[in-house]
Design a protein around this motif. Structure first.
Motif, PDB file in Angstrom:
ATOM      1  N   LYS A 514      50.895  21.010  37.745  1.00  0.00           N
ATOM      2  CA  LYS A 514      50.909  22.497  37.708  1.00  0.00           C
ATOM      3  C   LYS A 514      49.778  22.941  37.489  1.00  0.00           C
ATOM      4  O   LYS A 514      48.845  22.737  36.803  1.00  0.00           O
ATOM      5  CB  LYS A 514      51.646  22.499  36.253  1.00  0.00           C
ATOM      6  CG  LYS A 514      51.961  24.076  35.933  1.00  0.00           C
ATOM      7  CD  LYS A 514      52.916  24.345  34.361  1.00  0.00           C
ATOM      8  CE  LYS A 514      52.885  25.638  34.221  1.00  0.00           C
ATOM      9  NZ  LYS A 514      53.813  25.857  32.900  1.00  0.00           N
ATOM     10  N   GLY A 515      49.500  23.692  38.603  1.00  0.00           N
ATOM     11  CA  GLY A 515      47.798  24.484  38.678  1.00  0.00           C
ATOM     12  C   GLY A 515      47.947  25.643  39.571  1.00  0.00           C
ATOM     13  O   GLY A 515      48.896  26.104  40.010  1.00  0.00           O
ATOM     14  N   TRP A 516      46.660  25.978  39.579  1.00  0.00           N
ATOM     15  CA  TRP A 516      46.499  27.198  40.550  1.00  0.00           C
ATOM     16  C   TRP A 516      47.066  27.033  42.078  1.00  0.00           C
ATOM     17  O   TRP A 516      46.883  25.937  42.597  1.00  0.00           O
ATOM     18  CB  TRP A 516      44.874  27.590  40.847  1.00  0.00           C
ATOM     19  CG  TRP A 516      44.687  28.711  41.474  1.00  0.00           C
ATOM     20  CD1 TRP A 516      44.963  30.265  41.101  1.00  0.00           C
ATOM     21  CD2 TRP A 516      43.769  29.019  42.690  1.00  0.00           C
ATOM     22  NE1 TRP A 516      44.515  30.930  42.072  1.00  0.00           N
ATOM     23  CE2 TRP A 516      43.841  30.481  43.007  1.00  0.00           C
ATOM     24  CE3 TRP A 516      43.385  28.079  43.361  1.00  0.00           C
ATOM     25  CZ2 TRP A 516      43.227  30.833  43.943  1.00  0.00           C
ATOM     26  CZ3 TRP A 516      42.704  28.433  44.440  1.00  0.00           C
ATOM     27  CH2 TRP A 516      42.492  29.856  44.807  1.00  0.00           C
ATOM     28  N   ARG A 517      47.763  27.752  42.462  1.00  0.00           N
ATOM     29  CA  ARG A 517      48.475  27.541  43.847  1.00  0.00           C
ATOM     30  C   ARG A 517      47.558  27.574  45.064  1.00  0.00           C
ATOM     31  O   ARG A 517      48.293  27.221  46.024  1.00  0.00           O
ATOM     32  CB  ARG A 517      49.849  28.576  43.803  1.00  0.00           C
ATOM     33  CG  ARG A 517      50.722  28.275  42.775  1.00  0.00           C
ATOM     34  CD  ARG A 517      51.902  29.091  43.071  1.00  0.00           C
ATOM     35  NE  ARG A 517      51.902  30.416  43.202  1.00  0.00           N
ATOM     36  CZ  ARG A 517      52.800  31.249  43.780  1.00  0.00           C
ATOM     37  NH1 ARG A 517      54.182  30.639  44.157  1.00  0.00           N
ATOM     38  NH2 ARG A 517      52.511  32.573  43.738  1.00  0.00           N
ATOM     39  N   SER A 542      40.662  23.601  44.329  1.00  0.00           N
ATOM     40  CA  SER A 542      39.663  24.088  43.353  1.00  0.00           C
ATOM     41  C   SER A 542      39.794  25.627  43.333  1.00  0.00           C
ATOM     42  O   SER A 542      40.137  26.369  44.218  1.00  0.00           O
ATOM     43  CB  SER A 542      38.053  23.662  43.330  1.00  0.00           C
ATOM     44  OG  SER A 542      37.897  23.747  44.828  1.00  0.00           O
ATOM     45  N   TYR A 543      39.384  26.103  42.266  1.00  0.00           N
ATOM     46  CA  TYR A 543      39.405  27.790  42.171  1.00  0.00           C
ATOM     47  C   TYR A 543      38.059  28.064  42.882  1.00  0.00           C
ATOM     48  O   TYR A 543      37.271  28.581  42.078  1.00  0.00           O
ATOM     49  CB  TYR A 543      39.586  28.105  40.449  1.00  0.00           C
ATOM     50  CG  TYR A 543      39.969  29.529  40.506  1.00  0.00           C
ATOM     51  CD1 TYR A 543      41.098  30.269  40.885  1.00  0.00           C
ATOM     52  CD2 TYR A 543      38.744  30.449  40.224  1.00  0.00           C
ATOM     53  CE1 TYR A 543      41.500  31.549  40.768  1.00  0.00           C
ATOM     54  CE2 TYR A 543      38.976  31.806  39.863  1.00  0.00           C
ATOM     55  CZ  TYR A 543      40.286  32.732  40.306  1.00  0.00           C
ATOM     56  OH  TYR A 543      40.634  33.717  40.576  1.00  0.00           O
ATOM     57  N   GLN A 544      38.226  28.395  44.038  1.00  0.00           N
ATOM     58  CA  GLN A 544      37.258  28.502  45.023  1.00  0.00           C
ATOM     59  C   GLN A 544      37.795  29.419  46.227  1.00  0.00           C
ATOM     60  O   GLN A 544      38.785  29.196  46.506  1.00  0.00           O
ATOM     61  CB  GLN A 544      36.264  27.637  45.178  1.00  0.00           C
ATOM     62  CG  GLN A 544      35.721  26.771  44.148  1.00  0.00           C
ATOM     63  CD  GLN A 544      34.737  27.421  43.286  1.00  0.00           C
ATOM     64  OE1 GLN A 544      33.851  28.297  43.765  1.00  0.00           O
ATOM     65  NE2 GLN A 544      34.928  27.207  41.964  1.00  0.00           N
ATOM     66  N   ARG A 545      36.984  29.920  46.905  1.00  0.00           N
ATOM     67  CA  ARG A 545      37.493  30.498  48.526  1.00  0.00           C
ATOM     68  C   ARG A 545      37.677  29.374  49.076  1.00  0.00           C
ATOM     69  O   ARG A 545      36.996  27.984  49.278  1.00  0.00           O
ATOM     70  CB  ARG A 545      36.175  31.230  48.883  1.00  0.00           C
ATOM     71  CG  ARG A 545      35.496  32.615  48.267  1.00  0.00           C
ATOM     72  CD  ARG A 545      34.665  33.516  49.140  1.00  0.00           C
ATOM     73  NE  ARG A 545      33.677  32.543  49.739  1.00  0.00           N
ATOM     74  CZ  ARG A 545      32.438  32.303  49.186  1.00  0.00           C
ATOM     75  NH1 ARG A 545      32.142  32.806  48.082  1.00  0.00           N
ATOM     76  NH2 ARG A 545      31.538  31.782  49.769  1.00  0.00           N
ATOM     77  N   PRO A 546      38.710  29.633  50.058  1.00  0.00           N
ATOM     78  CA  PRO A 546      39.108  28.487  51.142  1.00  0.00           C
ATOM     79  C   PRO A 546      37.977  28.210  52.006  1.00  0.00           C
ATOM     80  O   PRO A 546      38.004  27.124  52.565  1.00  0.00           O
ATOM     81  CB  PRO A 546      40.070  28.869  51.826  1.00  0.00           C
ATOM     82  CG  PRO A 546      40.174  30.537  51.462  1.00  0.00           C
ATOM     83  CD  PRO A 546      39.380  30.746  50.382  1.00  0.00           C
ATOM     84  N   SER A 547      36.972  28.954  52.164  1.00  0.00           N
ATOM     85  CA  SER A 547      35.806  28.537  53.100  1.00  0.00           C
ATOM     86  C   SER A 547      34.682  27.842  52.307  1.00  0.00           C
ATOM     87  O   SER A 547      33.638  27.765  53.056  1.00  0.00           O
ATOM     88  CB  SER A 547      35.545  29.799  53.844  1.00  0.00           C
ATOM     89  OG  SER A 547      35.043  31.082  52.969  1.00  0.00           O
ATOM     90  N   TRP A 625      36.893  24.634  34.648  1.00  0.00           N
ATOM     91  CA  TRP A 625      38.184  25.623  35.115  1.00  0.00           C
ATOM     92  C   TRP A 625      37.716  25.963  36.741  1.00  0.00           C
ATOM     93  O   TRP A 625      39.129  26.180  37.156  1.00  0.00           O
ATOM     94  CB  TRP A 625      38.099  26.775  34.217  1.00  0.00           C
ATOM     95  CG  TRP A 625      38.914  26.589  33.174  1.00  0.00           C
ATOM     96  CD1 TRP A 625      40.073  26.413  32.665  1.00  0.00           C
ATOM     97  CD2 TRP A 625      38.035  27.102  31.562  1.00  0.00           C
ATOM     98  NE1 TRP A 625      40.242  26.276  31.458  1.00  0.00           N
ATOM     99  CE2 TRP A 625      39.318  26.821  30.789  1.00  0.00           C
ATOM    100  CE3 TRP A 625      37.010  27.295  30.842  1.00  0.00           C
ATOM    101  CZ2 TRP A 625      38.810  26.848  29.339  1.00  0.00           C
ATOM    102  CZ3 TRP A 625      36.591  27.711  29.835  1.00  0.00           C
ATOM    103  CH2 TRP A 625      37.923  27.439  29.024  1.00  0.00           C
ATOM    104  N   GLY A 626      36.883  25.938  37.355  1.00  0.00           N
ATOM    105  CA  GLY A 626      36.657  26.246  38.525  1.00  0.00           C
ATOM    106  C   GLY A 626      36.997  25.153  39.349  1.00  0.00           C
ATOM    107  O   GLY A 626      36.898  25.124  40.792  1.00  0.00           O
TER     108      GLY A 626
END
Length: 661
Positions: A514-517, A542-547, A625-626
């Motif tokens: 369960k996490g950021w999708r 990870s909670y970042q841009r896909p690039s 968190w990131g």
């Protein structure tokens, strides 16, 4: 009174503007009239520092290179100031630093010390900045702004001589800059070859985040490059498809205040890796027998996955994020071993054991509570602290914080909180020199450790362990000693009937979390939010841009934790107060405007910190968190950063008092 027209460029941190675009922006303040007084405000040092920060924002995101630029520009400004002081001694001018000597001749007495200092500082800054950013992707624009500021200050940039025997302040500035330019070409940074790596080669083939899982990993304990269709760094610049490790040999760079007693030398592939403040090895994963420190490794990276579940503002979890509830973590409570590490972080809830501050020491009143959705707070932290609101890189971000502190009407500019009130120029020059030295040593130390230990990042470890299976229960399916530990409600096995099982049940037995999708759920970042839900571990992001996904260098130790704690110690000692002026530092976050790669936050709020150390601790948590660092990267960075900040402050004091020969 004569006036001077100035064109200042201020970062959004000073103007309380938000994000909201994929490319950071710099806000220009219109031409203003500033009285030309003996205590010029803003000082020329401040003006050149602002242009340096803008230069960093328009350059590639290179925290190693820019921590060095911040220190070297601060150093030439300090030397130009110290050359006309009866007590202070310069850093490079007239000194031998390492194996490099910068000559210096006796200066003729001058009548207007303020004028010659301003001129020498400006020429030194202009020449060094022009050299360092000549090949920047933003060079055309930023070099023109250097010329513009020199014209505004009424200085002739065609004055290029370094012979200051006639008393020319411009020539002295040119000489100081040339010394630093020459010094930089032999300081271990490999600037002469554009900072390219001399020896380092990754052991793992690249992971393509857009594809499932991590099939190419061979060593779970070493760094893995990432492959993209087009990698875009955090300053918004395309940087190829598979970016190389940035600065693995940076430990070779000559430091400011680090000593030989702090230094260790290790060899790999016939190359010497210099490591200061060696923290020892991080936990390693044994994928054959599960022995050694495998459990510690699995716990740390699974915590990153667990905290990814906190990135949903619709989960109805509300936090009081005021200094009355968050902050005030005693450094004596920092973990000293793995058992303490597991109790320091709130594994499922998120956060650390900070207790907040009962009262604002300035107002003597309690801090007002500020309740916001946890998912908004955590997402904003991940972006705000990533490289700064305008991508001035972490060391540059702390310079924007210093400048904001310096502008606060509650700050009394007494060095270390004692003695006479300093003028704007002396305060700026001294504060930049100390902070620059601390940021420089933080990069030398953190990247020396990164290069030697070459440690894996969460996206590689989490996807790789998920591919292996689960390591909790031998009686359940998909057991593997190197797999992810299960956590009911957060990390589970896909079973028959699960929505993730697949049309042909091809995913049964895989690990889900369960996490950021992730970016696949975002088509339009200005309106879409990915949210949190169940995803296969092979698709964890990870909670970042896909690039971008994760910085192109090893994780251990956290550069953010090191930079931030060092800066917090410097600002605490510089101002003589652990608290921000007025008892609180703030940054305004606007709803639906601040976040860049998805919409949000859902509400407006204010990031608040009572102390500089509170801001530093928040930085460290933001990287978990990131999805960028596990806890084992964090704590050593905080502890080492504290040592670096204090040592840099003490070393700078020796120059200011004339005790450094």
């Amino acid at each position: 009174m004569k006036k001077l027209s100035l064109f200042l460029v201020l970062p959004c941190f000073l103007l309380s503007c938000g994000g909201g675009s994929t490319k950071p922006t710099v806000t220009s303040v219109p031409v203003i009239e500033v009285p030309l007084t003996p205590d010029l405000a803003p000082s020329v040092a401040r003006q050149w520092n602002e242009l340096l920060l803008e230069s960093i924002r328009t350059d590639y995101a290179r925290p190693t290179v820019h921590s060095r630029n911040l220190f070297h520009v601060s150093s030439v400004m300090y030397d130009a100031w110290a050359a006309f002081d009866d007590i202070a001694t310069p850093y490079l001018l007239g000194k031998t630093v390492g194996d490099f000597n910068c000559s210096h001749s006796t200066l003729a007495e001058v009548e207007d010390v303020i004028a010659v200092r301003n001129e020498a500082i400006s020429f030194a800054s202009y020449r060094l900045l022009t050299h360092r950013f000549a090949n920047s992707p933003g060079a055309e624009d930023i070099l023109a702004k250097y010329d513009q500021l020199m014209e505004t200050l009424n200085y002739d940039i065609t004055h290029i001589t370094t012979d200051y025997s006639d008393g020319s302040a411009a020539a002295l500035g040119n000489h100081i800059a040339q010394c630093m330019i020459d010094f930089g070409l032999q300081d271990g940074s490999n600037e002469v070859n554009l900072y390219v790596n001399e020896s380092y080669t990754p052991v793992n083939e690249a992971l393509a985040p857009a594809l499932e899982g991590n099939p190419n990993i061979t060593d779970f304990n070493r760094w893995q490059p990432l492959a993209f269709d087009n990698f875009i760094d955090q300053s918004g610049h395309p940087s190829g498809n598979t970016p190389e490790f940035l600065g693995p040999e940076w430990g070779k760079v000559l430091p400011f205040a680090l000593s030989d007693s702090d230094k260790s030398v290790f060899q790999r592939d016939n190359f010497d890796y210099i490591v200061y403040h060696d923290p020892g090895a991080p936990p390693y994963l044994d994928v054959v027998e599960g022995g050694g420190t495998s459990k510690e490794y699995q716990w740390g990276f699974s915590l990153v996955a667990l905290w990814s579940s906190h990135l949903d503002p619709s989960d109805e979890v509300m936090w009081d994020i005021s200094p009355g509830a968050i902050g005030n973590t005693n450094i004596r409570t920092y973990p000293k071993n793995h058992e303490e590490l597991e109790t320091f972080y709130k594994t499922l809830e998120g956060g650390d054991p900070s207790i907040g501050h009962a009262l604002n020491p300035v107002t003597e009143q309690p801090y007002e509570a500020q309740w916001v959705p946890r998912g908004d707070y955590t997402r904003v932290l991940a972006e705000f602290w990533a490289d700064g609101p305008d991508s001035e890189t972490p060391p540059g971000h702390w310079f924007t914080i210093l400048n904001k502190v310096n502008d606060d009407e509650n700050l009394v500019k007494r060095f270390a909180g004692t003695g006479d009130v300093l003028g704007a120029l002396e305060w700026d020059v001294k504060s930049y020199f100390i902070l620059g030295g601390a940021m420089h040593d933080s990069a030398v130390t953190a990247w020396g450790i990164k290069g030697w230990y070459d440690y894996i990042r969460p996206i590689s470890a989490i996807r790789g362990m998920g591919d292996l299976g689960q390591s909790t229960d031998t009686d359940l399916s998909s057991y593997h000693v190197g797999g992810l530990p299960l956590e009911q409600g957060f990390i589970e096995i896909v079973e028959e009937g699960d929505s993730l099982a697949g049309a042909d049940n091809e995913h049964i037995g895989k690990i889900k979390m369960k996490g950021w999708r992730g970016p696949d759920f975002i088509r339009n970042p200005s309106v879409d939010t990915a949210g949190v839900g169940w995803v296969l571990s092979e698709n964890w992001w990870s909670y970042q841009r896909p690039s971008f996904v994760t910085p192109p260098f090893a994780g251990y130790i956290s550069g953010h934790s090191t930079f931030s704690r060092a800066a917090a110690e410097v600002l605490t000692r510089l101002t003589g107060d652990e608290f921000f002026p007025g008892g609180m530092g703030e940054f305004e976050i606007e709803a639906d405007e601040f976040l860049v790669f998805e919409n949000g936050p859902t509400v407006s709020f204010t990031l608040q910190w009572a102390t500089y150390r509170d801001a530093s601790d928040q930085t460290s948590l933001s990287r978990i968190w990131g999805g960028i660092h596990p806890p084992v990267d964090d704590i050593p960075g905080r502890l080492i950063g504290e040592e670096i900040g204090n040592k840099a402050f003490e070393q700078a004091q020796l120059y200011y008092s004339g005790q450094q020969n």
